[in-house]
Design an enzyme around this catalytic site. Structure first.
Site, short mmCIF file in Angstrom:
data_model
loop_
_atom_site.label_atom_id
_atom_site.label_comp_id
_atom_site.label_asym_id
_atom_site.label_seq_id
_atom_site.Cartn_x
_atom_site.Cartn_y
_atom_site.Cartn_z
N LYS A 99 6.46 -9.24 8.06
CA LYS A 99 7.00 -7.99 8.55
C LYS A 99 8.47 -7.81 8.15
CE LYS A 99 3.53 -6.10 10.75
NZ LYS A 99 3.00 -4.76 10.37
N ASP A 152 -9.05 -2.48 0.59
CA ASP A 152 -8.65 -3.61 1.43
C ASP A 152 -7.26 -4.04 1.00
OD1 ASP A 152 -8.29 -5.94 2.83
OD2 ASP A 152 -10.20 -6.86 2.23
#
Length: 408
Positions: free
Chosen positions: A236, A114
């Site tokens: 991002k 994860d």
């Protein structure tokens, strides 16, 4: 016959065409819509190379959209895939088996990792590197990401969702986890033979243009939570900037290494950022429906979907730029003149827009500070886990201790 029909129309006029008036009224809209759709569907990858024997680490493959389309194509071309997933459950097992059947490739595996959990990332990488000789690896393809509903401020104020370790979920998944994975895997990148074309492909989003760079607090641990969009865009942007520094560090380390007296350029390891475009993805559905099933059914599926079908890409089309980055000969060492990170959109190399992408000092500082903060955060989480483990053991011992007042 078609020729008879055309001859009749030319000789007697268009009134011989059935429903000509209706066609004449509708045709301009059909032509305009077709032109818009042709433009919005995006480019198609025209390169193809066999991937037999090549090994890739992949994240974000189980989306049933872009990620699944990319790994299916890679599997059909013979690649061995190690897919990282949040959980290895019955659904994941069935998904892998289905992918094997469709591609006729049994070299597809899934391992639990994860990316929002830094501890899981370190455990996976430690296991990967704990191998002698070093395991073969031909590339890493990162397509994973998390986009939380942006919310309507006056109706539903922004709700901060956190990872299991307490970081903001988008910052943990999109930035910290991916950064940690690639940073720890650097020894594996450097250990690959000099003739191996090694590609690191990271998907980004055009929304990064709205992001901010928090150099002093790159994990945004102390930043106020103003909106999900701000954290997504910033995660991002920061990841993209750190990838430019990662490319420089890996190239420099390989250049300084002399294997058997042979100097290397380091250009065989390339980092590429890919902007797939706006797709009809699970993330878009979640944002437009604000996480509501009711809005998903009525607003997204009924009202918006016809427009989205016209103006956005499918997941398959979005994956074309990733396949292009994987297969284009432009990124082969023999064709590279420098080690700059390439930015690909619609199957072509484009330029970065924001000024931060030209600021080498900013990128280096952001990279170093992220390494520092992740290490400190991991130490803090390790202490917390040990305390919880000790407390759990103490409770377990107290529950099993015999009662001195009980009758013998």
């Amino acid at each position: 016959m078609p020729l008879d029909f055309i001859g009749t129309v030319l000789a007697e006029g268009t009134h011989r065409i059935p429903y000509y008036e209706q066609i004449k009224r509708i045709a301009p809209y059909v032509i305009a819509g077709s032109a818009v759709k042709y433009w919005s569907r995006g480019a198609t990858n025209t390169w193809e190379r066999k991937l037999h024997g090549k090994v890739y680490l992949v994240t974000g493959a189980t989306t049933q959209a872009m990620g699944t389309s990319v790994v299916l194509e890679m599997a059909k071309l013979g690649a061995q895939l190690i897919i990282l997933g949040r959980e290895i459950d019955e659904w994941a097992t069935d998904w892998v088996n289905d992918l094997r059947d469709k591609s006729e490739n049994n070299l597809i595996y899934m391992e639990q990792c994860d990316l929002s959990d830094l501890w899981q990332v370190r455990k996976f990488v430690t296991g990967w590197l704990d191998n002698s000789p070093p395991r073969r690896l031909d590339g890493v393809i990162v397509m994973s990401g998390d986009m939380e509903p942006w919310g309507i401020p006056r109706i539903s104020p922004p709700i901060r969702r956190s990872s299991v370790e307490g970081l903001e979920l988008q910052m943990a998944t999109n930035f910290a986890g991916v950064f940690h994975l690639l940073d720890l895997l650097q020894p594996s990148f450097k250990a690959q033979p000099p003739d191996r074309d090694f590609r690191i492909i990271i998907t980004t989003c055009w929304l990064q243009s709205l992001g901010q760079v928090n150099v002093q607090d790159p994990l945004w641990q102390n930043a106020p939570y103003e909106s999900a969009l701000k954290h997504f865009a910033s995660s991002k942007l920061q990841l993209a900037l750190c990838m430019l520094e990662l490319q420089r560090r890996v190239t420099k380390a390989i250049k300084e290494e002399k294997a058997g007296g042979v100097e290397r350029t380091g250009f065989n390891v390339s980092v590429t950022l890919v902007q797939p475009g706006t797709m009809r993805s699970p993330s878009l559905r979640r944002v437009l429906s604000n996480g509501s099933v009711t809005l998903l059914l009525f607003f997204y599926c009924i009202i918006l979907y016809p427009w989205l079908l016209l103006l956005t890409k499918s997941g398959h089309r979005g994956g074309q730029s990733i396949l292009y980055a994987l297969m284009t000969p432009e990124l082969e060492e023999v064709n590279l003149e420098n080690n700059d990170v390439k930015y690909i959109s619609d199957c072509k190399i484009i330029k970065f827009a924001r000024k931060e992408f030209t600021d080498v000092n900013l990128q280096a500082q952001l990279f170093a500070n992220t390494q520092r903060d992740i290490l400190e955060f991991e130490k803090k989480m390790a202490i917390k886990r040990n305390q919880m483990k000790s407390k759990s053991n103490s409770n377990s011992k107290s529950n099993t201790k015999p009662d001195s007042n009980a009758k013998k």
